[in-house]
Scaffold this motif. Structure first.
Motif, mmCIF file in Angstrom:
data_model
loop_
_atom_site.group_PDB
_atom_site.id
_atom_site.type_symbol
_atom_site.label_atom_id
_atom_site.label_comp_id
_atom_site.label_asym_id
_atom_site.label_seq_id
_atom_site.Cartn_x
_atom_site.Cartn_y
_atom_site.Cartn_z
ATOM 1 N N GLU A 50 -3.246 -22.315 22.325
ATOM 2 C CA GLU A 50 -2.018 -22.435 23.105
ATOM 3 C C GLU A 50 -1.068 -23.464 22.512
ATOM 4 O OE1 GLU A 50 -4.130 -25.880 23.910
ATOM 5 O OE2 GLU A 50 -4.931 -23.848 24.013
ATOM 6 N N ASP A 51 -1.636 -24.493 21.872
ATOM 7 C CA ASP A 51 -0.791 -25.518 21.260
ATOM 8 C C ASP A 51 -0.179 -25.025 19.942
ATOM 9 O OD1 ASP A 51 -3.267 -25.469 19.996
ATOM 10 O OD2 ASP A 51 -3.548 -27.644 20.027
ATOM 11 N N THR A 52 -0.933 -24.228 19.195
ATOM 12 C CA THR A 52 -0.387 -23.618 17.987
ATOM 13 C C THR A 52 0.731 -22.645 18.346
ATOM 14 O OG1 THR A 52 -2.483 -23.814 16.810
ATOM 15 C CG2 THR A 52 -0.921 -22.196 15.969
ATOM 16 N N GLY A 53 0.541 -21.892 19.432
ATOM 17 C CA GLY A 53 1.579 -20.968 19.875
ATOM 18 C C GLY A 53 2.869 -21.691 20.205
ATOM 19 N N LEU A 54 2.770 -22.832 20.873
ATOM 20 C CA LEU A 54 3.964 -23.622 21.180
ATOM 21 C C LEU A 54 4.591 -24.163 19.903
ATOM 22 C CD1 LEU A 54 5.961 -25.124 22.972
ATOM 23 C CD2 LEU A 54 4.225 -26.923 23.255
ATOM 24 N N LEU A 55 3.773 -24.684 19.004
ATOM 25 C CA LEU A 55 4.288 -25.229 17.754
ATOM 26 C C LEU A 55 5.079 -24.178 16.977
ATOM 27 C CD1 LEU A 55 4.378 -27.492 15.594
ATOM 28 C CD2 LEU A 55 2.223 -26.576 14.714
ATOM 29 N N LEU A 56 4.554 -22.953 16.880
ATOM 30 C CA LEU A 56 5.246 -21.909 16.132
ATOM 31 C C LEU A 56 6.506 -21.445 16.848
ATOM 32 C CD1 LEU A 56 2.325 -19.764 14.696
ATOM 33 C CD2 LEU A 56 3.629 -21.567 13.607
ATOM 34 N N ALA A 57 6.507 -21.489 18.174
ATOM 35 C CA ALA A 57 7.727 -21.171 18.919
ATOM 36 C C ALA A 57 8.802 -22.224 18.655
ATOM 37 C CB ALA A 57 7.423 -21.080 20.411
ATOM 38 N N LEU A 58 8.415 -23.478 18.641
ATOM 39 C CA LEU A 58 9.355 -24.549 18.323
ATOM 40 C C LEU A 58 9.885 -24.387 16.904
ATOM 41 C CD1 LEU A 58 7.357 -27.515 19.886
ATOM 42 C CD2 LEU A 58 9.609 -26.727 20.659
ATOM 43 N N ASP A 59 8.998 -24.061 15.993
ATOM 44 C CA ASP A 59 9.372 -23.860 14.595
ATOM 45 C C ASP A 59 10.376 -22.721 14.441
ATOM 46 O OD1 ASP A 59 8.848 -23.943 11.569
ATOM 47 O OD2 ASP A 59 8.068 -21.954 12.058
ATOM 48 N N ARG A 86 -3.800 -35.882 38.444
ATOM 49 C CA ARG A 86 -3.856 -34.747 39.359
ATOM 50 C C ARG A 86 -4.896 -33.760 38.851
ATOM 51 N NH1 ARG A 86 -1.044 -37.824 41.501
ATOM 52 N NH2 ARG A 86 0.951 -37.542 42.568
ATOM 53 N N ARG A 87 -5.359 -32.899 39.761
ATOM 54 C CA ARG A 87 -6.310 -31.857 39.401
ATOM 55 C C ARG A 87 -5.770 -30.506 39.833
ATOM 56 N NH1 ARG A 87 -12.026 -30.089 41.980
ATOM 57 N NH2 ARG A 87 -12.996 -29.231 40.112
ATOM 58 N N GLY A 88 -5.825 -29.503 38.961
ATOM 59 C CA GLY A 88 -5.356 -28.172 39.298
ATOM 60 C C GLY A 88 -6.450 -27.138 39.172
ATOM 61 N N ARG A 89 -6.072 -25.891 39.393
ATOM 62 C CA ARG A 89 -7.034 -24.793 39.252
ATOM 63 C C ARG A 89 -7.380 -24.575 37.784
ATOM 64 N NH1 ARG A 89 -4.925 -19.550 42.111
ATOM 65 N NH2 ARG A 89 -2.873 -20.297 41.478
ATOM 66 N N ALA A 90 -8.500 -23.911 37.566
ATOM 67 C CA ALA A 90 -8.925 -23.619 36.204
ATOM 68 C C ALA A 90 -7.903 -22.727 35.506
ATOM 69 C CB ALA A 90 -10.289 -22.930 36.226
ATOM 70 N N GLY A 91 -7.615 -23.045 34.265
ATOM 71 C CA GLY A 91 -6.676 -22.231 33.513
ATOM 72 C C GLY A 91 -6.653 -22.574 32.042
ATOM 73 N N GLY A 92 -7.375 -23.631 31.656
ATOM 74 C CA GLY A 92 -7.372 -24.071 30.274
ATOM 75 C C GLY A 92 -6.363 -25.182 30.043
ATOM 76 N N PRO A 93 -6.397 -25.797 28.859
ATOM 77 C CA PRO A 93 -5.560 -26.968 28.594
ATOM 78 C C PRO A 93 -4.070 -26.673 28.632
ATOM 79 C CG PRO A 93 -6.658 -26.212 26.587
ATOM 80 C CD PRO A 93 -7.289 -25.480 27.721
ATOM 81 N N GLY A 94 -3.657 -25.468 28.215
ATOM 82 C CA GLY A 94 -2.236 -25.150 28.245
ATOM 83 C C GLY A 94 -1.692 -25.117 29.658
ATOM 84 N N VAL A 95 -2.447 -24.529 30.569
ATOM 85 C CA VAL A 95 -2.044 -24.487 31.974
ATOM 86 C C VAL A 95 -2.010 -25.898 32.556
ATOM 87 C CG1 VAL A 95 -2.738 -23.717 34.276
ATOM 88 C CG2 VAL A 95 -2.819 -22.130 32.352
ATOM 89 N N ALA A 96 -3.024 -26.689 32.249
ATOM 90 C CA ALA A 96 -3.076 -28.059 32.770
ATOM 91 C C ALA A 96 -1.874 -28.869 32.297
ATOM 92 C CB ALA A 96 -4.379 -28.735 32.337
ATOM 93 N N ARG A 97 -1.553 -28.781 31.017
ATOM 94 C CA ARG A 97 -0.400 -29.535 30.506
ATOM 95 C C ARG A 97 0.902 -29.062 31.136
ATOM 96 N NH1 ARG A 97 -2.355 -27.938 25.296
ATOM 97 N NH2 ARG A 97 -4.033 -29.314 24.597
#
Length: 272
Positions: free
Chosen positions: A207-216, A86-97
């Protein structure tokens, strides 16, 4: 009953050419009986550099040279019933995931960036780490840099294989110039936990580091010492661009990433 692992990949036009190699590494994975994978490829609408013109090419393509339906990326998407694009609007990899999660059917989510490759057995090792340990919410593994000449290079300071106690990643990250001892690009996580935390952070990078630290902050994790990812280094990757290392933006990203992790820890909610 067959159970699924959902592999999520954000892609933009410059990295699309690496999708066939990512797909090959995925096809080489061997899972326990009763398990299968699905691959969700989500194109970020911002596909790369513009052409410097008025935003529309003569053939009707977007200013980055793609067809409006994402045709440039779609050409690299494998013809496989297990693969959804699928293709979405621009928002960066965090938004796409995060958008891709709307199609996720698996009880576990595995991150695979478009330009990276899984090593043999990576998915099975991630699965084993969480399936037998209900108190573990996420897993990461050792990553190797995949250099342009095809050679690989490791990172110093990998932790020992085993559980990663809550707060460990934040503590290391804070003490080592905002560098985690485990790589967020290797993340494997329970879907309900990922959704509870809102997916990836709304940041232009990290954005991926932010998620990792939230999980941590809310859950114990797991680290597999065997390499699970080949992290490609190439000239066009987003993390190599000057904007990624701009000191003002970097400080802002790190501040909000740390604040979120600490706020979650102080709230006292725990997974498992």
């Amino acid at each position: 009953m067959t159970r699924r692992i959902t592999v999520v990949t954000a892609v933009h036009a410059p990295s699309a050419r690496f999708l066939p190699e990512a797909y090959k590494s995925l096809c080489e994975q061997r899972l326990p009986e009763g398990w299968e994978w699905q691959w969700l490829i989500q194109e970020d609408g911002d596909g790369g550099e513009g052409d410097g013109g008025d935003g529309r090419a003569a053939d009707g393509a977007d200013r980055d040279g793609r067809a409006p339906d994402g045709g440039e990326v779609r050409a690299y998407v494998p013809d496989d019933a297990r693969v959804s694009f699928r293709r979405g609007r621009a928002g960066g990899p965090g938004v796409a995931r995060t958008l891709a999660l709307a199609r996720a059917e698996g009880s576990y989510i595995k991150v695979l960036d478009a330009d990276d490759q899984l090593t043999p057995g990576a998915l099975a090792r991630d699965l084993a780490a969480l399936e037998g340990r209900p108190d573990i919410g996420w897993a990461t593994s050792r990553a190797l840099d995949l250099l342009p000449d095809g050679s690989t290079a490791g990172f110093p300071g990998d932790p020992e294989e085993g559980p990663v106690e809550r707060g460990t990643v934040l503590g290391h990250w804070t003490a080592h110039d905002f560098r985690a001892q485990v790589h967020p690009a290797t993340l494997f996580v329970r879907r309900e936990l990922l959704l509870a935390l809102g997916g990836w952070m709304a940041l232009p990078a990290s954005e991926d580091t932010g998620l990792l630290l939230a999980l941590d902050a809310v859950s114990r994790g797991w680290f597999s010492a065997e390499a699970g990812l080949l992290y490609r280094k190439w000239e066009g990757q987003v993390t190599g661009r000057p904007a990624h290392t701009d000191p003002v933006e970097r400080e802002a990203r790190m501040t909000v990433v740390a604040a979120r992790a600490r706020a979650l820890a102080e709230l006292g909610w725990r997974y498992g």
